[in-house]
Design an enzyme around this catalytic site. Structure first.
Site, short mmCIF file in Angstrom:
data_model
loop_
_atom_site.label_atom_id
_atom_site.label_comp_id
_atom_site.label_asym_id
_atom_site.label_seq_id
_atom_site.Cartn_x
_atom_site.Cartn_y
_atom_site.Cartn_z
N ASN A 132 35.61 43.66 35.87
CA ASN A 132 35.56 43.61 34.40
C ASN A 132 36.95 43.68 33.76
O ASN A 132 37.14 44.27 32.70
CB ASN A 132 34.68 44.74 33.85
CG ASN A 132 33.21 44.52 34.11
OD1 ASN A 132 32.84 43.70 34.96
ND2 ASN A 132 32.35 45.22 33.40
N ARG A 264 24.98 42.29 45.15
CA ARG A 264 23.75 42.99 44.79
C ARG A 264 22.54 42.20 45.28
O ARG A 264 22.67 41.03 45.65
CB ARG A 264 23.70 43.18 43.27
CG ARG A 264 24.76 44.15 42.76
CD ARG A 264 24.81 44.22 41.25
NE ARG A 264 25.33 42.98 40.66
CZ ARG A 264 25.58 42.83 39.36
NH1 ARG A 264 25.34 43.82 38.52
NH2 ARG A 264 26.05 41.69 38.90
#
Length: 391
Positions: A132, A264
């Site tokens: 991020n 994920r």
């Protein structure tokens, strides 16, 4: 560049052995040294918190305030750094730099300075991180702050942060999501969310030593250049080759085999259009690209052209694709390797060929399609004229 054996290896890891081998390091001096350095910085980060807790007589670490971004505006005019508000924010940023030299994400650095006994970030597995745009953002501000004010405290923090990026680079040129490394999918070579692209752009600017980076020493410029070049080679080496043809990239690649791998549960082994479009754009920005780079860009453009979706649109509120002859071309986020079929994942690791089969929470909570590569194609049209593919 990845070939059939590496692709087969990826499939096997995803199915049978990844959890037991993903934290392994090759038995070489270079990789052993990397691991030792990572463990050194991890120990220092933990020791700093432990010492503060002991001095305060507290048993648990307090968490700082959460925020979606960083709590401050990352783009500032030079005069801002001389203002009281600018000095206040920069002081908070300095307080949240870890002993290892980085910063965390989703941690509010716009309200209060970090207090003794307080964690350096709100998410344990991202302290510190490059995810991020963390660390990269703080370093950009520190460079500008030092250029404007000449305060050595900004210079020292900047140099520590740049060294963290250098230390974090794998021997093969890639970067993990977090450093010091923490295990799991965080240790994969991470193209997701433009992580490596942003690090590479920062290193390139540092290597030039212009504008807000004019203060950078010749030694650091050379170090940034060498790190950048090593990263560029990794980008080219990880472009996936299928049936003798170069395609695009995965969102994350195994740090050992360099093959695409899962992150994920809903981010499966695949080719990733979004990350690949940005990597393709990055390669087109290179001055005097070599033959391999030119070949890589043309191959990626060909893949995008062949796998675009026409006459359809989709939004997160749609159950499935909607027919629309006026819709711009779009691409699925993930494509099955070998077949180039769009694929979609769920939190239970299920993989589907239709977004309609994905649970409502994941269907609405993830960007499964994108039209962003269209802008890259506009850029490609002029680039291709300047750098045509030679037989």
């Amino acid at each position: 560049m990845l070939t059939g054996l590496a692709l087969l290896s990826t499939t096997l890891f995803a199915a049978t052995g990844e959890e037991t081998r993903k934290n392994a390091m090759p038995d070489s001096a270079e990789w052993r040294a990397y691991n030792v350095k990572s463990e050194h910085w991890k120990a220092l980060d933990k020791a700093a918190i432990a010492a503060e807790r002991k001095a305060l007589g507290i048993s648990e670490v307090k968490l700082p305030a959460y925020t979606k971004e960083f709590g401050f505006e990352p783009k500032q005019a030079d005069d801002w750094f001389k203002s009281a508000e600018g000095e206040r924010i920069m002081g908070i940023i300095l307080s949240f730099q870890t002993p290892s030299g980085g910063w965390s994400k989703r941690t509010d650095m716009g309200k209060n300075a970090r207090q003794p006994g307080e964690a350096f970030g709100v998410e344990e597995n991202y302290i510190p991180t490059f995810d991020n745009n963390a660390t990269n953002t703080q370093l950009q501000l520190l460079a500008q702050a030092y250029s404007v004010t000449g305060k050595k405290v900004y210079l020292n923090a900047f140099e520590r942060g740049v060294q963290l990026i250098v230390d974090a680079q794998y021997p093969n040129g890639g970067w993990p999501q977090n450093y010091p490394i923490v295990g799991g999918y965080h240790d994969h070579i991470t193209y997701n969310d433009n992580l490596i692209k942003q690090l590479m752009e920062l290193l390139y600017e540092i290597s030039l030593g212009k504008n807000e980076f004019a203060f950078v020493t010749k030694k650091m410029r050379k170090q940034a250049q060498a790190t950048y070049e090593k990263g560029l080679e990794c980008i080219k080496k990880t472009q996936v080759e299928t049936n003798g043809q170069l395609t695009i990239w995965g969102a994350q690649h195994d740090r050992l085999t360099l093959a695409p791998t899962k992150a994920r549960n809903f981010e499966m082994v695949s080719l990733s259009s979004t990350e690949s479009a940005h990597l393709m754009s990055f390669l087109m920005d290179l001055d005097k690209p070599d033959a391999d780079t030119i070949k890589a860009v043309h191959a990626a453009a060909k893949w995008f052209q062949e796998n675009r979706i026409l006459g359809q649109r989709w939004s997160r509120t749609d159950f499935a694709l909607q027919a629309d002859p006026e819709a711009p071309a779009m691409w699925s986020r993930f494509y099955e390797m070998g077949t180039n079929k769009p694929i979609f994942g769920d939190r239970d690791s299920s993989i589907y060929y239709s977004v309609a089969q994905v649970s409502e929470e994941r269907r609405k909570g993830y960007a499964w399609y994108s039209t962003a590569p269209n802008k890259i194609f506009e850029k490609y049209q002029s680039w291709a004229q300047q750098y045509p593919l030679k037989p």
